[in-house]
Scaffold this motif. Structure first.
Motif, PDB file in Angstrom:
ATOM      1  N   TRP A 196       0.800  -1.237   0.265  1.00 19.25           N
ATOM      2  CA  TRP A 196       0.154   0.039  -0.017  1.00 19.25           C
ATOM      3  C   TRP A 196       0.766   1.380   0.045  1.00 19.25           C
ATOM      4  N   THR A 197       2.147   1.000   0.198  1.00 19.45           N
ATOM      5  CA  THR A 197       3.075   2.351   0.309  1.00 19.45           C
ATOM      6  C   THR A 197       3.081   2.683  -1.061  1.00 19.45           C
ATOM      7  N   ARG A 198       3.391   1.592  -1.867  1.00 17.80           N
ATOM      8  CA  ARG A 198       3.492   1.773  -3.215  1.00 17.80           C
ATOM      9  C   ARG A 198       2.386   2.019  -4.077  1.00 17.80           C
ATOM     10  N   SER A 199       1.272   1.908  -3.619  1.00 16.23           N
ATOM     11  CA  SER A 199      -0.069   1.765  -4.305  1.00 16.23           C
ATOM     12  C   SER A 199      -0.602   3.009  -5.095  1.00 16.23           C
ATOM     13  N   GLY A 200      -0.078   4.385  -4.528  1.00 13.07           N
ATOM     14  CA  GLY A 200      -0.453   5.492  -5.354  1.00 13.07           C
ATOM     15  C   GLY A 200      -1.621   5.935  -4.415  1.00 13.07           C
ATOM     16  N   LEU A 201      -2.222   5.390  -3.477  1.00 12.53           N
ATOM     17  CA  LEU A 201      -3.274   5.762  -2.861  1.00 12.53           C
ATOM     18  C   LEU A 201      -3.238   6.367  -1.329  1.00 12.53           C
ATOM     19  N   VAL A 202      -1.788   6.281  -1.168  1.00 12.79           N
ATOM     20  CA  VAL A 202      -1.769   6.454   0.261  1.00 12.79           C
ATOM     21  C   VAL A 202      -0.859   8.125   0.516  1.00 12.79           C
ATOM     22  N   ASP A 203      -1.328   8.734   1.550  1.00 17.61           N
ATOM     23  CA  ASP A 203      -0.608  10.128   1.830  1.00 17.61           C
ATOM     24  C   ASP A 203       0.549   9.865   2.843  1.00 17.61           C
ATOM     25  N   LEU A 204       0.367   9.070   3.776  1.00 23.63           N
ATOM     26  CA  LEU A 204       1.423   8.993   4.829  1.00 23.63           C
ATOM     27  C   LEU A 204       1.535   7.720   5.507  1.00 23.63           C
ATOM     28  N   ILE A 205       2.964   7.318   5.686  1.00 17.67           N
ATOM     29  CA  ILE A 205       2.966   5.935   6.406  1.00 17.67           C
ATOM     30  C   ILE A 205       3.671   6.389   7.626  1.00 17.67           C
ATOM     31  N   LYS A 206       3.843   5.475   8.474  1.00 12.26           N
ATOM     32  CA  LYS A 206       4.334   5.734   9.694  1.00 12.26           C
ATOM     33  C   LYS A 206       5.238   4.224  10.338  1.00 12.26           C
ATOM     34  N   PRO A 207       6.187   4.178   9.381  1.00 13.84           N
ATOM     35  CA  PRO A 207       7.015   3.029   9.870  1.00 13.84           C
ATOM     36  C   PRO A 207       7.856   3.261  11.096  1.00 13.84           C
ATOM     37  N   ASN A 208       8.509   2.477  11.593  1.00 16.93           N
ATOM     38  CA  ASN A 208       9.586   2.516  12.604  1.00 16.93           C
ATOM     39  C   ASN A 208      10.941   2.363  11.741  1.00 16.93           C
ATOM     40  N   ALA A 209      11.862   2.303  12.324  1.00 17.68           N
ATOM     41  CA  ALA A 209      13.229   2.187  11.789  1.00 17.68           C
ATOM     42  C   ALA A 209      13.344   0.972  11.155  1.00 17.68           C
ATOM     43  N   ASP A 210      13.001  -0.088  11.803  1.00 25.48           N
ATOM     44  CA  ASP A 210      13.115  -1.685  10.959  1.00 25.48           C
ATOM     45  C   ASP A 210      12.306  -1.604   9.609  1.00 25.48           C
ATOM     46  N   GLU A 211      11.053  -1.117  10.051  1.00 30.35           N
ATOM     47  CA  GLU A 211      10.171  -1.107   8.732  1.00 30.35           C
ATOM     48  C   GLU A 211      10.708  -0.222   7.594  1.00 30.35           C
ATOM     49  N   ILE A 212      11.259   0.922   7.796  1.00 34.54           N
ATOM     50  CA  ILE A 212      11.844   1.862   6.739  1.00 34.54           C
ATOM     51  C   ILE A 212      12.875   0.982   6.156  1.00 34.54           C
ATOM     52  N   ALA A 213      13.598   0.310   7.030  1.00 34.20           N
ATOM     53  CA  ALA A 213      14.895  -0.482   6.469  1.00 34.20           C
ATOM     54  C   ALA A 213      14.256  -1.455   5.478  1.00 34.20           C
ATOM     55  N   THR A 214      13.352  -2.165   6.067  1.00 36.37           N
ATOM     56  CA  THR A 214      12.766  -3.296   5.095  1.00 36.37           C
ATOM     57  C   THR A 214      12.297  -2.688   3.813  1.00 36.37           C
ATOM     58  N   LEU A 215      11.690  -1.420   3.745  1.00 35.74           N
ATOM     59  CA  LEU A 215      11.051  -0.901   2.357  1.00 35.74           C
ATOM     60  C   LEU A 215      12.229  -0.785   1.458  1.00 35.74           C
ATOM     61  N   VAL A 216      13.491  -0.281   1.727  1.00 37.93           N
ATOM     62  CA  VAL A 216      14.539  -0.111   1.101  1.00 37.93           C
ATOM     63  C   VAL A 216      15.494  -1.111   1.069  1.00 37.93           C
ATOM     64  N   ARG A 217      15.384  -2.254   1.708  1.00 33.73           N
ATOM     65  CA  ARG A 217      16.535  -3.409   1.735  1.00 33.73           C
ATOM     66  C   ARG A 217      17.637  -3.096   2.035  1.00 33.73           C
ATOM     67  N   ARG A 218      17.968  -2.116   3.088  1.00 40.29           N
ATOM     68  CA  ARG A 218      19.333  -1.980   3.898  1.00 40.29           C
ATOM     69  C   ARG A 218      19.233  -1.404   5.192  1.00 40.29           C
ATOM     70  N   HIS A 219      20.112  -1.741   6.011  1.00 42.53           N
ATOM     71  CA  HIS A 219      20.289  -1.309   7.321  1.00 42.53           C
ATOM     72  C   HIS A 219      20.291   0.347   7.622  1.00 42.53           C
ATOM     73  N   MET A 220      19.860   0.697   8.622  1.00 42.46           N
ATOM     74  CA  MET A 220      20.092   1.921   8.898  1.00 42.46           C
ATOM     75  C   MET A 220      21.010   2.299  10.161  1.00 42.46           C
ATOM     76  N   HIS A 221      21.947   2.824  10.263  1.00 39.66           N
ATOM     77  CA  HIS A 221      23.004   3.187  11.281  1.00 39.66           C
ATOM     78  C   HIS A 221      22.847   4.586  11.949  1.00 39.66           C
ATOM     79  N   THR A 222      22.290   5.682  11.291  1.00 42.24           N
ATOM     80  CA  THR A 222      22.265   6.852  11.500  1.00 42.24           C
ATOM     81  C   THR A 222      21.013   7.590  11.125  1.00 42.24           C
TER      82      THR A 222
END
Length: 362
Positions: A196-222
């Motif tokens: 649904w993030t990539r559906s073009g029908l949503v205005d806002l998402i509220k991921p945590n750091a793990d979830e945003i890392a999953t969306l872009v397929r890389r780890h977050m350090h900073t």
């Protein structure tokens, strides 16, 4: 060396933005059962000092928080007929819009220790028949029209249909909400968040750091890594806002052209469950900017602007207030912690490394 602005401390609700009207939908509500213990030993017999049980769910938590804050809101949810007795002992029943469906609801169990450590065991979402789901969509659209809602918040686990084992479809709901001039905030995880993030029908998402890392397929350090990931997701999906929670490292509100970091420190951490829901409530409840009785909602026209700083300020404040109480229900907005806002410092390291799965879970 990074350069960022001097931190700004604000009282709650400040700014020129006006309160919104918000409809929440909890597709898979839950019975929250909390066991209070002095300490918890896995694999051992543990004795509870107290047990609390009440009707809950991420969208309901958002609307309850908004109700306490004085924001116009209603919470739509399908509830199993065998659990309707819970409505008689549910906080703020006046905001609930109930559609009875067959069966029982799922149960989420949490064990809360005196130290504040929480152990959660969550049941999978109970399937909902296609016919009942269409009735839920109709009820939600009706609530959006009734409240002239600025925001529709769809939050929590996404159930499947028993007829075909496919997840429920939000397309008709989101399309009609957007036609009515209502922004859509989506807060889930796994494959549902991805889709649904990539559906073009949503205005806002509220991921945590793990979830945003999953969306872009890389780890977050900073913080800079999180900021870059949020901007990438916005560029790829057309989202208006990524509201990324980072626990004790604060939160980021990211748009295509702007970004702010915010933090409000809790005086005592009692229970972290529901903090993300409270943060989302703070943002959607106080981010609309413009003229009009409902905060400038544009009927079939140009949407009002978002006050990103005011929304984030209230988001981190609500989140800090939520961890100070033992359940997911904030009962008072008095004496809130002070929020600090500044431009993100890209070099600020995250206190905990992120983790993600190559294939998002359902």
């Amino acid at each position: 060396m990074s350069v960022h602005t001097r931190p700004l401390a604000f009282p709650l609700f400040s700014g020129r933005s006006l309160m919104s009207a918000v409809v929440s939908l909890t597709p898979a509500p839950v019975i929250d059962r909390t066991y209070f213990v002095d300490s918890f030993d896995a694999g051992k017999v543990n004795r509870a000092t107290e047990i609390q049980e009440f009707l809950s769910g991420k969208g309901i938590n958002v609307s309850r928080t908004l109700r306490v804050a004085g924001v116009s809101t209603s919470a739509v949810l399908p509830i199993g007929r065998e659990d309707e007795h819970l409505l008689f002992r549910t906080p703020y029943p006046q905001i609930l819009r109930i559609l009875p469906i067959p069966g029982r609801m799922r149960v989420n169990t949490q064990v809360l220790e005196k130290s504040g450590r929480t152990t959660n065991v969550n049941q999978k979402a109970v399937p909902i028949p296609q016919r009942d789901w269409e009735a839920v969509v109709d009820m939600t659209i009706g609530e959006i029209q009734s409240l002239h809602a600025d925001w529709l918040v769809v939050s929590g686990s996404v159930p499947k249909h028993p007829e075909n084992d496919e997840k429920v479809d939000f397309t008709r709901l989101f399309t009609e909400a957007r036609r009515l001039g209502t922004r859509i905030a989506f807060d889930s995880s796994g494959s549902s968040l991805e889709y649904w993030t990539r559906s073009g029908l949503v205005d806002l998402i509220k991921p945590n750091a793990d979830e945003i890392a999953t969306l872009v397929r890389r780890h977050m350090h900073t913080v800079g890594d999180v900021l870059e990931a949020g901007r990438q997701v916005i560029a790829e999906s057309g989202l208006e806002v990524a509201l990324v929670s980072m626990g004790g490292d604060g939160a980021l509100a990211i748009t295509k052209d702007d970004a702010w970091w915010g933090l409000a420190k809790a005086r005592e951490v009692v229970n972290t469950t529901g903090a993300g829901d409270a943060s989302l409530a703070g943002f959607v409840g106080h981010s609309i900017q413009g003229r009009g009785g409902k905060g400038g909602r544009a009927d079939f026209g140009t949407l009002p602007k978002l006050a990103i700083q005011t929304g984030l300020r209230n988001a981190v404040t609500y989140g800090a207030m939520a961890v100070e109480v033992p359940t997911t229900i904030i009962e008072s907005m008095e004496n809130p912690p002070v929020a600090v806002l500044e431009r993100p410092d890209p070099e600020r390291e995250l206190s905990e490394p992120t983790k993600f799965f190559e294939t998002p879970s359902a």
